[in-house]
Design a protein around this motif. Sequence first.
Motif, PDB file in Angstrom:
ATOM      1  N   UNK A  53       0.853  -1.185   0.000  1.00 64.89           N
ATOM      2  CA  UNK A  53       0.000   0.000   0.000  1.00 64.89           C
ATOM      3  C   UNK A  53       0.887   1.233   0.000  1.00 64.89           C
ATOM      4  N   UNK A  54       0.353   2.316  -0.520  1.00 68.28           N
ATOM      5  CA  UNK A  54       1.167   3.530  -0.640  1.00 68.28           C
ATOM      6  C   UNK A  54       1.552   4.082   0.725  1.00 68.28           C
ATOM      7  N   UNK A  55       0.637   4.021   1.699  1.00 66.22           N
ATOM      8  CA  UNK A  55       0.944   4.566   3.017  1.00 66.22           C
ATOM      9  C   UNK A  55       2.003   3.731   3.718  1.00 66.22           C
ATOM     10  N   UNK A  56       1.857   2.406   3.655  1.00 70.69           N
ATOM     11  CA  UNK A  56       2.858   1.532   4.247  1.00 70.69           C
ATOM     12  C   UNK A  56       4.223   1.796   3.632  1.00 70.69           C
ATOM     13  N   UNK A  57       4.255   1.911   2.326  1.00 71.78           N
ATOM     14  CA  UNK A  57       5.519   2.144   1.648  1.00 71.78           C
ATOM     15  C   UNK A  57       6.083   3.519   1.973  1.00 71.78           C
ATOM     16  N   UNK A  58       5.213   4.519   2.145  1.00 67.46           N
ATOM     17  CA  UNK A  58       5.687   5.867   2.462  1.00 67.46           C
ATOM     18  C   UNK A  58       6.494   5.859   3.754  1.00 67.46           C
ATOM     19  N   UNK A  59       5.989   5.185   4.763  1.00 69.02           N
ATOM     20  CA  UNK A  59       6.687   5.153   6.042  1.00 69.02           C
ATOM     21  C   UNK A  59       7.924   4.273   5.992  1.00 69.02           C
ATOM     22  N   UNK A  60       7.828   3.121   5.374  1.00 66.47           N
ATOM     23  CA  UNK A  60       8.972   2.209   5.379  1.00 66.47           C
ATOM     24  C   UNK A  60      10.114   2.715   4.495  1.00 66.47           C
ATOM     25  N   UNK A  61       9.780   3.300   3.348  1.00 64.48           N
ATOM     26  CA  UNK A  61      10.828   3.820   2.465  1.00 64.48           C
ATOM     27  C   UNK A  61      11.528   5.011   3.112  1.00 64.48           C
ATOM     28  N   UNK A  62      10.763   5.879   3.782  1.00 66.03           N
ATOM     29  CA  UNK A  62      11.366   7.021   4.473  1.00 66.03           C
ATOM     30  C   UNK A  62      12.260   6.537   5.611  1.00 66.03           C
ATOM     31  N   UNK A  63      11.800   5.500   6.343  1.00 66.82           N
ATOM     32  CA  UNK A  63      12.624   4.948   7.414  1.00 66.82           C
ATOM     33  C   UNK A  63      13.943   4.412   6.862  1.00 66.82           C
ATOM     34  N   UNK A  64      13.883   3.720   5.719  1.00 70.69           N
ATOM     35  CA  UNK A  64      15.103   3.173   5.119  1.00 70.69           C
ATOM     36  C   UNK A  64      16.043   4.280   4.660  1.00 70.69           C
ATOM     37  N   UNK A  65      15.464   5.354   4.120  1.00 68.27           N
ATOM     38  CA  UNK A  65      16.296   6.469   3.659  1.00 68.27           C
ATOM     39  C   UNK A  65      16.996   7.146   4.835  1.00 68.27           C
ATOM     40  N   UNK A  66      16.267   7.355   5.927  1.00 72.05           N
ATOM     41  CA  UNK A  66      16.878   7.958   7.107  1.00 72.05           C
ATOM     42  C   UNK A  66      17.959   7.075   7.689  1.00 72.05           C
ATOM     43  N   UNK A  67      17.721   5.771   7.653  1.00 71.35           N
ATOM     44  CA  UNK A  67      18.695   4.829   8.207  1.00 71.35           C
ATOM     45  C   UNK A  67      20.018   4.882   7.447  1.00 71.35           C
TER      46      UNK A  67
END
Length: 587
Positions: free
Chosen positions: A436-450
Motif C-alpha cells: 500500500x502507498x501509506x505503508x511504503x511511504x513510512x517504510x521507504x522514508x525509514x530506510x532512507x533515514x537509516x
Amino acid sequence: MKMCLLTLAACVCGLLSCTSGEAGLSNNGEGPGFSRKPEVRISIKAEPDGLNPVLSTQSISRYVYEQIFQTLNDQDPATFELVPLLASTPVVEEGADGTMSYSYVIDSVARWPNGSPVTAYDVLFSMKVVMNPLVDSGPYRLYYKMVKDLEISSTDSLAFRVVTTGPYILAAEAIGDLYIYPEYAYDPEQLMRDIPLAALTDPATSRQLEAANQDLKTFATGFNDPATGFDPARIVGSGPYALEFWEANTKLSLRRRDDYWGSGSQADRLAARPEYLTYLIISDPGTNVNALRDMAVDVVVDLPVDVFRQLRQDPYLEERFDFVAVPGFKYFSILLNEEDPLLRDSLTRRALAHLVDVDRIIDRSLPGLARRIVGPVLPSKPYYNKELEPIPFDLKKAAELLKEAGWQDTTGDGVLDKVIDGERREFNFQLLSFNTSTSEAFTVVAAAGAREVGVNIEVIRMEGRALIKLLNDGNFTAAFNGQGVEPTPDDFSQVWLSTSVPPTGTNRVNFQSAEADLLIRQISVTTDSTSRARMYRRFQEIIYANQPMIFLYSPYDLIVVSKRFDYQVSSIAPNLEFNALRLRDST
C-alpha cells in the motif's frame, strides 16, 4: 470475537434517514457493471482466511462471518453500549466469595437453520470450544481467563449465567462477544458434552485433559480442520445469511436464509435486507477504481488513502457515491522484534524511531485523515499520558544513540557493525511492508533515514496474508503493521503480556517486562477508574522507554458507499452493517 479485532472510535456518525425500500434494483445510476440481481456488492482487499470465527484473527474474515454467526450481544453503533442480539444484556451480581455472575436469557424465537431453538446448551458448548486447549483459539482464550463456569437454569433452557472468578473490566463485553455455534452441527457425536467447562477453565485440570482425554483431541482435530471455514455445508450459524459459494481469490456470495429467525426485525443488527451479499476480492486499487466507475461495486472498504483522496474529487463518482471518513480506533506502527539480536537493545530501537519523519509523512499522505500517536493508548482515551512527547525526526540524535549502543563502522564500508553474542554483525535487516502507498511511504522514508546514519534497511513489499504469517511465526526483524483497539477500557493482555507471544497471543515484538505484566494483570481486575488510570499512565511510560515499536499514526476509516442506499455510519469496522443496507426510495 469482535473484541480482539474490531477497530472502534469515538463515533462520528452520520445517520441517513431510512426508507421502506429494500436493497436491490434501482431506477437510476446504471452503469456497465450495474447489477440487476438483488444484491449488495462489497469490495474487500484480501481473501478471508476462513469463516470459522474462533479460528480466524483476520478482520476481513469477520466482515463476512458476522453475517453468518451471531454473538450473545452486540454494541450500539453510536454509544458502544451492549444491546441484545441472541440474548438479553447481562444482569451482573457479585457473590459473597468474590465471584461475579452474568445472567442472560436467549431470545425465544432464535433458531438454527435446522429449525431447532438456540439454547443455553449451545452457549455452553461454544464456551467449551474456545476453552478447549487443543482448539486453535489461543488469541481469544485470553479474554475468557476469568470464566469459572456456566450454569444453565434447571427450569428454562434459555436462561443461564456465566460465573467468573472475580472482577474483570471487560467481562460483560467478552461474554457478550462470544460467537455461538450449534452443537448439533459442530459436535454431532457429542464428544464435548461430558467434559465439564469448569475442567477446561481450570489451568491444571485443562492440562491434564489436554494430555489424556481422547474426546477432547478428536473434537479439536475436526474443529481445526480448515474445511470448517471454507465448506458451505460445514459453516452453520444463526445469522441472517449462509455461504452460497466461494470462488477462490475472486468472490464469495452469501444468500439470505429463507428461514432466518430475525426476518422482519426493524433493528439494523438483526436485519437481512439485501437478498445477497457478494464480497468481491479486489486487492489492486486500480481495479477498484474501474469497478466504481463501472458501477460494478456498491461498497468499498479499506480503500488506500491516496486513492480515496483522488476519487472523492471526481465529479462523476461524487455524484454516485458517498466518500465517508470516520475517525478510527486503530493505529499503525513499525514492529521491532526484540528477539532479533540486532534490535535487542532499547537504545538501538529508540535510535530507529528518530529516523522516521512521521509528522511530514502524515501531512503529505494523510492530511486531515490521521493523527500522530506515541504509544498503544490513543489520545481520545481519558487515561492517555499527555506527558509523553512524540519522538522527533532527528538524524543527529539517532547517530548519538547508535554510538552509545556500541554501533560503529569498523570496516569503513559505510554500514555500522557491532559484536553481538561473540560475532561481529553489520547493521543490515529487512523491513516488511504491505503493498500500500501509506505503508511504503513510512517504510521507504525509514530506510532512507537509516542510510544517513549507517544502517542498511531493505524494504520488502508483501501481500498481507504472507506478511502476517511471518509475524506470527516470528520470522522478521521489523515490519509495518496495524492494531485495532476499542473505546472500552484497554486490556493489554493479548498484545503486551510476556506470555502472549504467538500463537498464544499477538505480542509479535516479543516485548518482555515483569513490571508491565504486573500492571496489565492489575488493570484487568481494577474497577475503580481513578486507580486504573494511574496504572495505565505508568504502563505507557514503560512502553515509551522500551520502544518495542515505532508508533506512527491512527488513521480515519475510509469507506465508499453507493448513493443508492441509506445506511448508518459507525466507527465499528467495517463502519456500516451490510445486512442493514436499504435501497433508497427512487421516487
